[in-house]
Design an enzyme around this catalytic site. Structure first.
Site, PDB file in Angstrom:
ATOM      1  N   ARG A   1      -6.438   1.442   2.824  1.00  0.00           N
ATOM      2  CA  ARG A   1      -6.202   0.004   2.982  1.00  0.00           C
ATOM      3  C   ARG A   1      -5.680  -0.326   4.378  1.00  0.00           C
ATOM      4  NH1 ARG A   1      -5.424  -2.324  -2.405  1.00  0.00           N
ATOM      5  NH2 ARG A   1      -4.101  -3.975  -1.607  1.00  0.00           N
TER       6      ARG A   1
ATOM      7  N   TRP B   1       1.640  -2.494   6.519  1.00  0.00           N
ATOM      8  CA  TRP B   1       0.769  -2.927   7.616  1.00  0.00           C
ATOM      9  C   TRP B   1       1.512  -4.100   8.241  1.00  0.00           C
ATOM     10  CZ3 TRP B   1      -2.571  -7.007   9.150  1.00  0.00           C
ATOM     11  CH2 TRP B   1      -3.632  -6.636   9.996  1.00  0.00           C
TER      12      TRP B   1
ATOM     13  N   ASN C   1       4.321  -6.308  -1.594  1.00  0.00           N
ATOM     14  CA  ASN C   1       3.033  -6.553  -0.936  1.00  0.00           C
ATOM     15  C   ASN C   1       2.835  -8.063  -0.930  1.00  0.00           C
ATOM     16  OD1 ASN C   1       0.414  -6.592  -0.097  1.00  0.00           O
ATOM     17  ND2 ASN C   1      -0.429  -5.518  -1.854  1.00  0.00           N
ATOM     18  N   GLY C   2       2.577  -8.650   0.229  1.00  0.00           N
ATOM     19  CA  GLY C   2       2.418 -10.105   0.317  1.00  0.00           C
ATOM     20  C   GLY C   2       3.285 -10.671   1.415  1.00  0.00           C
TER      21      GLY C   2
ATOM     22  N   LYS D   1     -20.360  -2.649  12.868  1.00  0.00           N
ATOM     23  CA  LYS D   1     -20.074  -1.240  12.529  1.00  0.00           C
ATOM     24  C   LYS D   1     -19.715  -0.468  13.780  1.00  0.00           C
ATOM     25  CE  LYS D   1     -19.711  -1.397   9.374  1.00  0.00           C
ATOM     26  NZ  LYS D   1     -19.636  -2.207   8.207  1.00  0.00           N
TER      27      LYS D   1
ATOM     28  N   GLU E   1     -16.174  -1.514  15.268  1.00  0.00           N
ATOM     29  CA  GLU E   1     -14.962  -1.202  14.513  1.00  0.00           C
ATOM     30  C   GLU E   1     -14.642   0.282  14.488  1.00  0.00           C
ATOM     31  OE1 GLU E   1     -14.664  -2.229  10.297  1.00  0.00           O
ATOM     32  OE2 GLU E   1     -16.810  -1.983  10.063  1.00  0.00           O
TER      33      GLU E   1
ATOM     34  N   HIS F   1     -30.185 -17.562  26.746  1.00  0.00           N
ATOM     35  CA  HIS F   1     -29.296 -18.733  26.843  1.00  0.00           C
ATOM     36  C   HIS F   1     -27.878 -18.342  27.255  1.00  0.00           C
ATOM     37  CE1 HIS F   1     -32.477 -21.195  25.202  1.00  0.00           C
ATOM     38  NE2 HIS F   1     -32.624 -20.338  24.213  1.00  0.00           N
TER      39      HIS F   1
ATOM     40  N   LYS G   1      -8.491  -2.058   5.135  1.00  0.00           N
ATOM     41  CA  LYS G   1      -9.636  -2.177   4.234  1.00  0.00           C
ATOM     42  C   LYS G   1      -9.570  -3.496   3.462  1.00  0.00           C
ATOM     43  CE  LYS G   1     -13.318  -0.519   2.144  1.00  0.00           C
ATOM     44  NZ  LYS G   1     -14.576  -0.561   2.908  1.00  0.00           N
TER      45      LYS G   1
END
Ligand code: AGP
Length: 579
Positions: A27, A70, A96-97, A456, A459, A475, A574
């Site tokens: 995650r 995180w 969490n939150g 892809k 990252e 353009h 994640k």
């Protein structure tokens, strides 16, 4: 993003929590911590990789909680890592939150004599509980919950007790029910090693778990929540001999594609609503948005149903058309932007669907109807098999609505996916790996594939890569072209082919090296390309999906060549559970 685990039973809780945190590693996190009761509370906190600290954890007790952080409020550090305790060190909390009114609560608590050690929003929670705690932890927690504004899933333990009190509001929380043991976690993966029976807590639920059993309360009343069965296997969350989860998950794509097509075909009833839709809006982020763009193209061209994709984070700024069908697409089902967008759509009277890979995820609670992809657990931060599963679901939906017009393409993809996974991208890796900028281009159905290829690449390899509709290059982005700016192009037969060939020549005329994904034996395209990556000659719809797998392989092998952290790229998570 943050993940939480809790254990109560007969095993060493700290060990179970560490294993659980390893399962939640995917995650994304920057620090982690564990607290156990034995009978006082002991803590372990660290920054960096969980695996590096595994042997250093030596906490006793069979009741404990853990957390991967995180960083949102405050830098990544041991001090800001969870669990947090109150002033006495007798209560420990993981969360969490985000507690939106934490600053105000903190000031009030400080005025009442509480001291804080961290910069986090979470730390107010144990201090608030401390003020209410007089021996009954559930009562104390239930008294402070109304004070919290924002989103939370929390686990609380207290010195001298053998219980975990949990509460959920807006952040996911599951309770695994084993034989004389219970495991809390943000998702099912840490639970799988102990049991497949799981209860998904709902917003407003409070759970009290002891070795003797569990009780769930809502609005002060004891209630019964359904016990679901986790469908995934513990083996699904191991690397199984592959160097990285990403590679393993890419090789699962043939099976995932077929499983998802079959599951949609077997349960077509919710799709009737789309047949009558005046218009369809899809809300999604990242890879899910790219897969949704494939769907939008097919809905418009094959079914003639107006369909647009709005990035979920932007949806709130757009009016929702009346009588619209809104479909939220999310692998995890926990992406805050997507959940919020679907909530708004529902409030405004849209008919709502969601397509997700995770049974019982938060998104499924907001949506009227849920369709599932059958990708199994996706651990690598870079989505691969979930993209293919979403495309499989979308193709089968379009196939059903259109009375079988994509039947042939579905069969072609099933036939050729294993072959494409064997593609040799080594020369292309050599050509792109030292570039500082890459452009990815395609037209029509290949355009979302170019976007996904670029996403892809950036990252996991950290090379700046942008996807463009090939016609847009002149353009503005042409100014970037030089011998140092490789272009990766998807050039397949179909209505876009002739003009795409002209684009390839224009790019060549500006000295940019070209990696071209095209059909086998397309001599013209092969001649222009510096590196040619052939795929089997199939219909355009099947071809772009096969091309997307080649682009995944190019990104993967480039990241390996550059020695990046493929499965857990820097700064990414994640499940992106904040807006
Ligand atoms: C994909 O490789 C990314 N990691 C990311 O863009 C992801 O697709 C996005 O965050 C949406 O996630 P979801 O599908 O779980 O909602």
């Amino acid at each position: 993003m943050c993940g939480i685990v809790g254990y109560i039973g007969y095993r060493n809780a700290a060990n179970v929590c560490m294993e659980g945190l390893l399962r939640l590693e995917y995650r994304g996190y920057d620090s982690f911590g564990i607290a156990a009761v034995s009978p006082e509370i002991t803590l372990f906190k660290e920054t960096g990789k969980i695996s590096a600290a595994k042997d250093a954890v030596n906490l006793k007790g069979t009741c404990g909680i853990g957390h991967t952080r995180w960083a949102t409020h405050g830098v990544p550090s041991k001090t800001n890592a969870h669990p947090f305790t109150d002033c006495t060190g007798k209560i420990a909390v993981v969360h969490n939150g985000i507690i939106e009114n934490y600053a105000e609560l903190k000031r009030e608590l400080q005025n009442r004599g509480h001291t804080f050690v961290s910069e986090t929003d979470t730390e107010v929670i144990p201090h608030l509980i401390e003020e209410q705690y007089a021996g009954n932890l559930r009562e104390a927690v239930s008294k402070i919950l109304p004070l919290l504004e924002g989103a939370y899933a929390i686990l609380v333990i207290a010195e001298g007790t053998q219980e975990i009190v949990a509460a959920r509001m807006g952040s996911p929380l599951a309770l695994g029910i084993g034989d004389n043991e219970y495991v809390f976690a943000s998702d099912g993966l840490p639970i799988l090693d102990y049991t497949r029976s799981v209860v998904y807590l709902e917003d407003g639920d409070l759970a009290e778990v002891t070795p003797a059993g569990y009780r769930i309360y809502h609005d002060g009343e004891e209630i019964v929540r359904k016990v679901s069965t986790l469908e995934w296997d513990a083996a699904d969350v191991r690397k199984g001999g592959f160097a990285h989860y990403m590679l393993k998950e890419m090789f699962e794509q043939p099976e995932v594609f077929s499983n998802t097509v079959n599951s949609i075909a077997e349960n077509p009833s919710p799709l009737c609503r789309l047949r009558d839709a005046r218009s369809v809006t899809i809300v999604a982020c990242g890879t899910s948005a790219n897969a949704s763009n494939v769907f939008a193209y097919l809905m418009e061209t094959v079914c003639e149903i107006p369909t647009r994709v709005v990035l979920a984070s932007e949806f709130k700024y757009y009016p929702t058309p009346k009588n619209d069908v809104v479909i939220a697409v999310s692998q995890s089902g926990e992406t805050a932007d997507t959940i919020y967008a679907l909530k708004i759509a529902r409030e405004k009277g849209a008919k709502t669907f969601c397509l997700t890979n995770v049974l019982g995820s938060s998104l499924t609670r907001v949506s009227e109807t849920t369709l599932y992809t059958r990708a199994g657990p996706e651990v690598s931060v870079a989505a691969t098999k979930s993209f293919t599963a979403q495309v499989a679901a979308f193709m089968e939906i379009v196939n059903i609505i259109s009375g079988g017009k994509l039947e042939g393409a579905v069969v072609e993809i099933q036939r050729y996916l294993p072959e494409v996974l064997d593609c040799d991208v080594d020369k292309a890796v050599e050509l792109v790996k030292d570039a500082s900028t890459l452009l990815y281009v395609g037209r029509g159905l290949s355009y979302p594939i170019a976007l996904e290829g670029a996403l892809k690449m950036k990252e996991i390899s950290y090379i700046h890569a942008e996807g463009y509709a090939a016609g847009e290059l002149k353009h503005g982005p042409f100014a970037l072209l030089s011998e140092k700016t490789p272009v990766v192009a998807v050039c397949l037969s179909g209505i876009t082919y002739p003009v795409m060939m002209s684009n390839l020549k224009e790019i060549k005329a500006r000295s940019a090296p070209e990696v071209v994904i095209g059909e086998i034996r397309d001599i013209d395209a092969e001649e222009i390309a510096d590196v040619y990556l052939p795929i089997p000659k199939v219909s355009e719809t099947a071809g772009v999906i096969l091309a997307s797998v080649v682009l995944q392989m190019l990104a993967y092998k480039t990241a390996v060549a550059l020695d990046t952290d493929v499965d857990m790229p820097r700064n990414l998570a994640k499940s992106v559970t904040v807006e």
